[in-house]
Write an enzyme that holds these catalytic residues in place. Structure first.
Site, PDB file in Angstrom:
ATOM      1  N   GLU A  54      -3.823   8.917 -19.939  1.00 58.02           N
ATOM      2  CA  GLU A  54      -4.821   8.507 -20.930  1.00 58.02           C
ATOM      3  C   GLU A  54      -4.968   6.987 -20.943  1.00 58.02           C
ATOM      4  O   GLU A  54      -6.088   6.458 -21.011  1.00 58.02           O
ATOM      5  CB  GLU A  54      -4.413   9.005 -22.311  1.00 58.02           C
ATOM      6  CG  GLU A  54      -5.312   8.549 -23.441  1.00 58.02           C
ATOM      7  CD  GLU A  54      -4.603   8.560 -24.779  1.00 58.02           C
ATOM      8  OE1 GLU A  54      -5.072   7.859 -25.692  1.00 58.02           O
ATOM      9  OE2 GLU A  54      -3.594   9.258 -24.916  1.00 58.02           O
ATOM     10  N   ASP A  64      -8.531   5.188 -19.906  1.00 54.11           N
ATOM     11  CA  ASP A  64      -9.290   4.342 -20.819  1.00 54.11           C
ATOM     12  C   ASP A  64      -9.878   3.143 -20.078  1.00 54.11           C
ATOM     13  O   ASP A  64     -11.036   2.766 -20.282  1.00 54.11           O
ATOM     14  CB  ASP A  64      -8.377   3.882 -21.957  1.00 54.11           C
ATOM     15  CG  ASP A  64      -9.091   2.960 -22.932  1.00 54.11           C
ATOM     16  OD1 ASP A  64      -9.947   3.451 -23.685  1.00 54.11           O
ATOM     17  OD2 ASP A  64      -8.789   1.756 -22.937  1.00 54.11           O
ATOM     18  N   ASP A  78      -8.617  12.241 -25.754  1.00 50.49           N
ATOM     19  CA  ASP A  78      -7.466  11.751 -24.988  1.00 50.49           C
ATOM     20  C   ASP A  78      -7.348  12.497 -23.657  1.00 50.49           C
ATOM     21  O   ASP A  78      -7.084  11.892 -22.611  1.00 50.49           O
ATOM     22  CB  ASP A  78      -6.174  11.925 -25.783  1.00 50.49           C
ATOM     23  CG  ASP A  78      -6.064  10.968 -26.960  1.00 50.49           C
ATOM     24  OD1 ASP A  78      -6.889  10.040 -27.047  1.00 50.49           O
ATOM     25  OD2 ASP A  78      -5.168  11.169 -27.806  1.00 50.49           O
ATOM     26  N   GLU A  93      -9.974  11.311 -21.149  1.00 53.26           N
ATOM     27  CA  GLU A  93      -9.580  10.058 -20.504  1.00 53.26           C
ATOM     28  C   GLU A  93      -8.491  10.312 -19.463  1.00 53.26           C
ATOM     29  O   GLU A  93      -8.503   9.708 -18.380  1.00 53.26           O
ATOM     30  CB  GLU A  93      -9.098   9.048 -21.536  1.00 53.26           C
ATOM     31  CG  GLU A  93     -10.203   8.483 -22.407  1.00 53.26           C
ATOM     32  CD  GLU A  93      -9.720   7.436 -23.385  1.00 53.26           C
ATOM     33  OE1 GLU A  93     -10.517   6.538 -23.718  1.00 53.26           O
ATOM     34  OE2 GLU A  93      -8.555   7.505 -23.817  1.00 53.26           O
TER      35      GLU A  93
END
Length: 235
Positions: free
Chosen positions: A50, A54, A123, A126
């Site tokens: 995650e 991002d 989450d 990502e």
């Protein structure tokens, strides 16, 4: 979770993994990993993926905006990006590929329908981006992501939401579930027919922006606008 479920997900996203362990890792919530580890079956959660995802997400969206909207100033580009990569939007993307159906969750999260929660879905989305990046390339991630992102960006630009500073600030704050954003009117001055309101935007009680206006709404918008600079966004 059956092997067919993982295959069907890969069919939906249009990408098939060489390293299936990366896909499994991307779909493993911390609740599942903790339960497995307590039973002597170590498993890695998707939290590290995650983190990487991002950055991959931000890079792809930023470059797209930079190239496709050459006349927009930095402030507008930042606001459009923030709305495109916020938790709520990513959860919508995740639902479009039925990502929640393949998540590996602990017993408690299953009982609480964690596979429907925006925070868990965003989450995992990502993490999935990072897994594709590590298994393939940045171009593979772009091929998967941009059809979602470009549609969202077009809607944002068309609807002129870039000037709704309160919405912008709220979407950014929502990415950190433990904080509370509120607005407090600290003064009202002037005659009754022309009141001037002063409002503070507060994050967990700490002032991050102040604004004035001839209505509370206008003052709140101005406070939110100043509050965006707290997160490095110049509105």
């Amino acid at each position: 979770m059956t092997p067919n479920a993982f295959t069907e997900l890969q069919d939906r996203i249009g990408y098939h993994f060489e390293n299936q362990n990366l896909l499994i890792n991307a779909l493993t919530h911390s609740s599942y990993a903790n339960e497995a580890t307590s039973k002597g079956e170590p498993a890695k959660s998707n939290e590290r993926l995650e983190f990487l995802g991002d950055s991959v997400l931000s890079l792809i969206v930023s470059r797209y905006l930079f190239e496709e909207y050459p006349d927009l100033p930095e402030g507008d580009l930042s606001k459009i990006r923030a709305q495109t990569v916020c938790e709520k939007t990513l959860a919508v993307f995740a639902r479009q590929i039925a990502l929640g159906d393949t998540l590996l969750l602990g017993h408690g999260e299953k009982q609480n329908k964690g596979n429907e929660r925006d925070s868990i879905l965003s989450d995992a989305f990502e993490a999935l981006l990072a897994a594709i990046y590590l298994d393939g390339s940045l171009e593979d991630v772009k091929a998967f992501l941009l059809p979602f992102a470009t549609e969202q960006i077009t809607e944002i630009v068309k609807s002129h939401h870039t000037m709704d500073y309160k919405t912008m600030l709220q979407q950014i704050v929502q990415q950190v579930n433990t904080v509370i954003l509120d607005y407090c009117t600290i003064s009202e001055t002037g005659p009754a027919h022309k009141r001037v309101f002063e409002v503070e935007a507060r994050l967990d009680g700490n002032v991050i922006g102040k604004g004035k206006g001839f209505s509370k709404r206008e003052a709140e918008q101005n406070a939110a606008k100043e509050g965006l600079s707290y997160f490095g966004i110049q509105a």
